[in-house]
Design an enzyme around this catalytic site. Structure first.
Site, mmCIF file in Angstrom:
data_model
loop_
_atom_site.group_PDB
_atom_site.id
_atom_site.type_symbol
_atom_site.label_atom_id
_atom_site.label_comp_id
_atom_site.label_asym_id
_atom_site.label_seq_id
_atom_site.Cartn_x
_atom_site.Cartn_y
_atom_site.Cartn_z
ATOM 1 N N HIS A 1 -9.432 9.829 2.599
ATOM 2 C CA HIS A 1 -9.023 8.794 1.656
ATOM 3 C C HIS A 1 -9.269 9.307 0.247
ATOM 4 O O HIS A 1 -10.354 9.823 -0.048
ATOM 5 C CB HIS A 1 -9.817 7.506 1.897
ATOM 6 C CG HIS A 1 -9.155 6.302 1.313
ATOM 7 N ND1 HIS A 1 -9.084 6.090 -0.046
ATOM 8 C CD2 HIS A 1 -8.511 5.255 1.893
ATOM 9 C CE1 HIS A 1 -8.434 4.970 -0.280
ATOM 10 N NE2 HIS A 1 -8.078 4.432 0.884
ATOM 11 N N ARG B 1 -1.665 9.123 9.015
ATOM 12 C CA ARG B 1 -1.549 7.685 9.258
ATOM 13 C C ARG B 1 -0.991 6.936 8.057
ATOM 14 O O ARG B 1 -1.418 7.134 6.928
ATOM 15 C CB ARG B 1 -2.932 7.110 9.600
ATOM 16 C CG ARG B 1 -2.970 5.595 9.736
ATOM 17 C CD ARG B 1 -4.379 5.129 10.026
ATOM 18 N NE ARG B 1 -5.284 5.356 8.922
ATOM 19 C CZ ARG B 1 -5.686 4.419 8.075
ATOM 20 N NH1 ARG B 1 -5.220 3.190 8.186
ATOM 21 N NH2 ARG B 1 -6.536 4.707 7.113
ATOM 22 N N GLU C 1 0.841 -1.192 0.000
ATOM 23 C CA GLU C 1 0.000 0.000 0.000
ATOM 24 C C GLU C 1 0.875 1.241 0.000
ATOM 25 O O GLU C 1 2.090 1.165 0.236
ATOM 26 C CB GLU C 1 -0.957 -0.013 1.199
ATOM 27 C CG GLU C 1 -1.999 -1.120 1.095
ATOM 28 C CD GLU C 1 -3.028 -1.087 2.213
ATOM 29 O OE1 GLU C 1 -2.929 -0.209 3.096
ATOM 30 O OE2 GLU C 1 -3.926 -1.945 2.210
ATOM 31 N N HIS D 1 -11.936 9.797 6.230
ATOM 32 C CA HIS D 1 -11.699 8.371 6.386
ATOM 33 C C HIS D 1 -11.166 7.975 7.761
ATOM 34 O O HIS D 1 -11.617 7.006 8.349
ATOM 35 C CB HIS D 1 -10.719 7.918 5.303
ATOM 36 C CG HIS D 1 -10.401 6.462 5.330
ATOM 37 N ND1 HIS D 1 -11.373 5.480 5.224
ATOM 38 C CD2 HIS D 1 -9.214 5.806 5.454
ATOM 39 C CE1 HIS D 1 -10.794 4.291 5.274
ATOM 40 N NE2 HIS D 1 -9.498 4.447 5.428
ATOM 41 N N ARG E 1 -1.209 9.364 1.407
ATOM 42 C CA ARG E 1 -2.631 9.618 1.162
ATOM 43 C C ARG E 1 -2.968 11.104 1.099
ATOM 44 O O ARG E 1 -3.804 11.522 0.299
ATOM 45 C CB ARG E 1 -3.470 8.953 2.261
ATOM 46 C CG ARG E 1 -3.622 7.466 2.070
ATOM 47 C CD ARG E 1 -4.479 6.853 3.151
ATOM 48 N NE ARG E 1 -4.683 5.428 2.894
ATOM 49 C CZ ARG E 1 -5.329 4.616 3.705
ATOM 50 N NH1 ARG E 1 -5.834 5.076 4.833
ATOM 51 N NH2 ARG E 1 -5.476 3.348 3.409
#
Length: 508
Positions: free
Chosen positions: A231, A370, A116, A335, A276
């Site tokens: 997100h 995060r 990811e 998110h 992100r």
């Protein structure tokens, strides 16, 4: 409503991964777990697609996972906390396997590891392809129902924490049959995030910061509330919450394009696998310029999309989209909340007898942004750490809780437009001050919007005070990152006072 509980017993509020892990780890000590919805519903953990991050492969180690986490956190991670949580990742995976979680394995029985964004190695374990949260929760819920030390009460909502001399004495709770008081000297808040405060979010609608409201109104300190991760790839539809198109799809090679087919992130470092916040801002700006944005997974060699991503395939098809032959329309959506109730590594808050874990807590692991799939990891590890901390704490002396009056059921709908406009992907001082002016009268009232407005107001004041752009917090009027990073602390009283100073006419 007839409710009772020994003041020495522990009450856990919240039926997601953090709450379930804490309850199971407390066994054989008696514990009561409250879930406002049937277990396995209305919990963000169930919706998680990405999986759990852990350094398990031969080309990976804890130091690389830590380095990736600190880089994503943009200078605000609490490094000792991060070290403790990430070092416990392999053991957390093993514990979930013991509980029956069917993590995906290859033909030789080895765990399949996914990639990811912002991870330097493949280290994401999944269950059921893109249904990791559902499979994890299914196994843990089954284990919990078989654990005799746990009393599960579904359909019960916590309305207020009862506190005397800065120590927890109980909870005001409510169900369809009425309100009542549970006496308790130890309470764990594990209520999830705040996505329900925004017009576009991936959390259940009921995740509007209930746990933050409970703790803040009792006087607990909050930390880093301004840091909200959006997100970048939620399915652009009319549903609420929006369906999440997992970052793993980009990890497998999907690209972002607009309606002309232009790959607008090609020149950005990391491209689609940039952190992100970078991807979300790029998508947001491209949409603001009048474009539609799509995730294109049509030309990825050797990818069997329906087999690899069955849940995403299902909800795309329900929206009339075939992800094998069509690009998927996406947009950024609220998110994950890096901020929350301020806690130490054991989950202890500033109120005696009150712990917090999961997304409702702010441990400092995530810093300003995060790292993908560190959230389920944090919930699993910190749920266990909270249990260890509670077991190591002397039983509180019995106190009779003060009976509180019933509260109006919360409804965040009046807050969503205000917060979405002012505290979204991009922010500025004028918008945040206007939001404070709109939220203050709601927060000072006692209507159904008051609790959500108090949480929203604390977020707005925290964002207004951070005059820089860092991680997920982007100020167009302060576009640069400050030389020195600082974490923020705030309590509800501070936020109300700051808002009164900004808009004194609102309380004249």
């Amino acid at each position: 409503m007839d409710v009772s509980n020994s003041a020495g017993n522990c009450i856990i509020v919240g039926g997601g991964l953090a709450g379930l892990t804490a309850a199971l780890a407390l066994a054989p000590e008696p514990v009561t777990l409250l879930s406002k919805a049937p277990l396995g519903f209305e919990a963000s953990s169930v919706l998680a697609q990405g999986g759990v991050a852990a350094s398990l492969s031969s080309d990976d180690d804890f130091s690389l996972h830590l380095a990736d986490t600190l880089k994503a956190g943009d200078g605000l991670c609490d490094e000792p906390v991060a070290r403790t949580i990430l070092a416990a990742a392999p053991a957390a995976i093993s514990e979930m396997i013991k509980c029956g979680v069917p993590f995906d394995r290859d033909s030789q029985g080895r765990l399949v590891l996914g990639l990811e964004a912002a991870h330097s190695r493949r280290r994401i374990v999944h269950a059921g392809g893109d249904s990791s949260g559902r499979e994890i929760m299914r196994a843990l819920a089954h284990k919990l129902r078989e654990t005799p030390s746990v009393t599960l009460i579904e359909g019960l909502t916590a309305r207020s924490l009862l506190v005397e001399d800065n120590a927890v004495t109980g909870l005001l709770v409510e169900s369809e049959s009425g309100a009542g008081v549970l006496a308790a000297g130890r309470v764990v808040v594990a209520t999830g995030g705040i996505g329900g405060l925004f017009q576009y979010g991936t959390n259940p609608a009921g995740s509007w910061g209930q746990g933050l409201a409970l703790a803040a109104e009792a006087g607990a300190a909050m930390a880093d509330l301004e840091f909200i991760q959006f997100h970048p790839t939620a399915l652009d539809s009319r549903s609420f919450p929006l369906k999440l198109v997992s970052e793993t799809v980009r990890g497998e090679g999907a690209i972002l394009v607009d309606e002309t087919g232009h790959r607008f992130m090609a020149g950005i470092p990391g491209a689609e696998l940039a952190p992100r916040d970078v991807v979300a801002r790029a998508v947001w700006r491209h949409m603001a310029a009048g474009h539609r944005v799509f995730l294109d997974a049509r030309d990825i060699p050797d990818l069997d999309f329906p087999r690899r991503f069955p849940a995403i395939t299902g909800f795309c098809e329900s929206a009339g989209i075939d992800p094998v032959t069509q690009p998927i329309p996406i947009r950024p959506a609220a998110h994950y909340h890096m901020g929350g109730i301020a806690v130490d590594i054991w989950g202890r808050t500033s109120i005696e007898g009150l712990w917090a874990c999961g997304e409702a807590a702010c441990t400092g692991l995530h810093g300003a942004n995060r790292l993908a799939s560190n959230s389920l990891l944090e919930a699993a590890v910190c749920g266990r750490l909270v249990a260890e901390g509670i077991k190591g704490t002397a039983l509180p002396r019995p106190r009779k809780p003060i009976r509180a009056r019933a509260r109006v059921a919360a409804d965040p709908s009046a807050v969503r437009k205000i917060l979405s406009s002012a505290a979204g992907v991009l922010r500025d001082g004028d918008g945040l001050r206007s939001a404070a002016a709109e939220l203050l009268p709601l927060a000072l009232g006692e209507g159904e919007a008051s609790d959500p407005a108090r949480v929203g107001l604390m977020i707005v004041i925290a964002a207004l005070r951070r005059e820089e752009s860092r991680g997920a917090h982007a100020r167009t009027d302060f576009p640069l990152r400050a030389a020195a990073g600082r974490r923020s602390l705030l309590c509800l009283g501070d936020a109300l006072e700051a808002a009164r100073e900004l808009v004194p006419e609102a309380v004249a």
